[in-house]
Design a protein around this motif. Structure first.
Motif, PDB file in Angstrom:
ATOM      1  N   ALA A  47      -4.051  86.101  34.608  1.00  0.00           N
ATOM      2  CA  ALA A  47      -4.103  86.276  36.062  1.00  0.00           C
ATOM      3  C   ALA A  47      -3.258  85.223  36.744  1.00  0.00           C
ATOM      4  CB  ALA A  47      -5.549  86.199  36.542  1.00  0.00           C
ATOM      5  N   SER A  48      -3.351  83.966  36.223  1.00  0.00           N
ATOM      6  CA  SER A  48      -2.579  82.882  36.820  1.00  0.00           C
ATOM      7  C   SER A  48      -1.087  83.103  36.630  1.00  0.00           C
ATOM      8  CB  SER A  48      -3.010  81.549  36.184  1.00  0.00           C
ATOM      9  OG  SER A  48      -2.251  80.493  36.698  1.00  0.00           O
ATOM     10  N   VAL A  57     -15.104  82.239  42.006  1.00  0.00           N
ATOM     11  CA  VAL A  57     -14.922  80.788  42.044  1.00  0.00           C
ATOM     12  C   VAL A  57     -16.138  80.182  42.719  1.00  0.00           C
ATOM     13  CG1 VAL A  57     -13.585  78.901  43.044  1.00  0.00           C
ATOM     14  CG2 VAL A  57     -12.414  80.866  42.093  1.00  0.00           C
ATOM     15  N   THR A  58     -16.759  79.210  42.073  1.00  0.00           N
ATOM     16  CA  THR A  58     -17.914  78.526  42.644  1.00  0.00           C
ATOM     17  C   THR A  58     -17.475  77.173  43.176  1.00  0.00           C
ATOM     18  OG1 THR A  58     -19.439  79.628  41.123  1.00  0.00           O
ATOM     19  CG2 THR A  58     -20.226  77.625  42.198  1.00  0.00           C
ATOM     20  N   THR A 250      -9.620  78.813  36.278  1.00  0.00           N
ATOM     21  CA  THR A 250      -8.800  77.741  36.839  1.00  0.00           C
ATOM     22  C   THR A 250      -7.695  78.245  37.765  1.00  0.00           C
ATOM     23  OG1 THR A 250      -7.400  77.740  34.851  1.00  0.00           O
ATOM     24  CG2 THR A 250      -9.235  76.194  34.896  1.00  0.00           C
ATOM     25  N   GLY A 251      -7.107  79.386  37.430  1.00  0.00           N
ATOM     26  CA  GLY A 251      -6.028  79.900  38.271  1.00  0.00           C
ATOM     27  C   GLY A 251      -6.499  80.203  39.680  1.00  0.00           C
ATOM     28  N   ALA A 255      -5.889  78.113  43.304  1.00  0.00           N
ATOM     29  CA  ALA A 255      -5.370  78.815  44.475  1.00  0.00           C
ATOM     30  C   ALA A 255      -6.245  78.556  45.701  1.00  0.00           C
ATOM     31  CB  ALA A 255      -5.286  80.312  44.199  1.00  0.00           C
ATOM     32  N   PHE A 256      -7.560  78.459  45.505  1.00  0.00           N
ATOM     33  CA  PHE A 256      -8.435  78.155  46.641  1.00  0.00           C
ATOM     34  C   PHE A 256      -8.175  76.740  47.143  1.00  0.00           C
ATOM     35  CE2 PHE A 256     -12.301  76.393  48.512  1.00  0.00           C
ATOM     36  CZ  PHE A 256     -12.490  77.287  49.558  1.00  0.00           C
ATOM     37  N   ILE A 257      -8.018  75.792  46.220  1.00  0.00           N
ATOM     38  CA  ILE A 257      -7.712  74.413  46.612  1.00  0.00           C
ATOM     39  C   ILE A 257      -6.389  74.367  47.364  1.00  0.00           C
ATOM     40  CG2 ILE A 257      -7.119  72.107  45.741  1.00  0.00           C
ATOM     41  CD1 ILE A 257      -9.103  72.606  43.442  1.00  0.00           C
TER      42      ILE A 257
END
Length: 277
Positions: A47-48, A57-58, A250-251, A255-257
């Protein structure tokens, strides 16, 4: 014999006084389970690589970030169909303890470097944190400020019921710094475990005033009135954010970060009253 650890993802709710984190369930199995673990990792990597994000994503985040992060979470999900952002908001110290205790999470956003350090110092838990916003204290009073609170010193009036955050959480530590710099001693009617709980005491008229963040006063609208005080400049908190190394997605987490730190993310955060890093 190789072993793989499959972490069962659960949404962890961490709120207020006595918050308890649910620990991730782990199970060690034989090499027969390796293929499922590898396929999950491969899916995340694929996906990344492809640029298409998916999965959950938590995010563990300081209580003061609630309104802003929920807005960004919705924007993220709309921009990336097939993703879901789940939040656990609370006192940064309680969140840090949950993470070091094994609670499953992908991202941690703390209200101070000190509480972030609890996580980064506890072994191989996090990547290098980055400061994404700052926050400053303000006094929240009842609507209309009936007690005419105009300064931090006014809160020492024994007739006032004042609430502070506990000293173990960033808003409480910042208030203690401001009081110490002013050589003032304040005896609150209660210490709260996160900034939202402190503010809520005023909203519910259980207290006359509370020392909270400017962002929380702004989020409360006409339910409280804000009073600025110059000593708050001595106690501005940096907010760091990090990817947790136990992340199973992680991907999408990165992206959220990236959204939080982007111009669009900063626009949402500064509109809420946060200061730029």
């Amino acid at each position: 014999m190789t072993r793989s650890v499959h972490r069962t993802r659960r949404m962890v709710q961490v709120t207020g006084v006595g918050a308890a984190a649910l620990l991730a369930l782990t199970a060690c199995s034989s090499s027969g389970d390796d293929s499922s673990a590898q396929s999950g990792s491969s899916a995340s990597d694929a996906a990344s690589t492809s640029g298409k994000l998916s999965g959950e994503v938590t995010v563990f985040a300081a209580a003061s970030l609630k309104e802003s992060f929920e807005t960004l979470g919705k924007e993220f999900e709309q921009a990336h169909p097939g993703t879901k952002v789940t939040f656990s908001f609370g006192g940064s110290d309680a969140l840090a303890a949950s993470i070091t205790g094994g609670a499953p999470a992908d991202v941690f956003a703390s209200a101070s470097p000190k509480t972030m350090k609890i996580v980064t110092d506890a072994g191989d838990n996090a990547t290098e944190p980055a400061t994404f916003v700052r926050n400053q204290l303000e006094i929240a009073t009842l609507p209309g400020n009936p007690d005419k609170v105009a300064s931090l010193k006014d809160l020492t009036n024994p007739d006032l019921k004042v609430v502070l955050c506990d000293k173990s959480v960033p808003c409480g530590a910042a208030a203690e710094t401001a009081l110490t710099a002013s050589e003032l001693k304040l005896t609150p009617v209660s210490y709260e475990q996160d900034v939202k709980s402190a503010l809520n005491k005023v909203v519910l008229k259980e207290a006359d005033a509370a020392v909270v963040y400017k962002t929380d006063v702004k989020a409360a609208g006409d339910k409280v009135e804000g009073v600025e005080f110059p000593e708050s400049a001595d106690a501005v908190n940096d907010y760091p954010i990090t990817l947790l190394k136990e992340s199973e997605n992680t991907g999408t987490a990165k992206a959220f970060i990236a959204l939080v730190r982007s111009a669009e993310g900063q626009k949402v955060l500064t509109a809420a009253g946060f200061l730029k890093p």
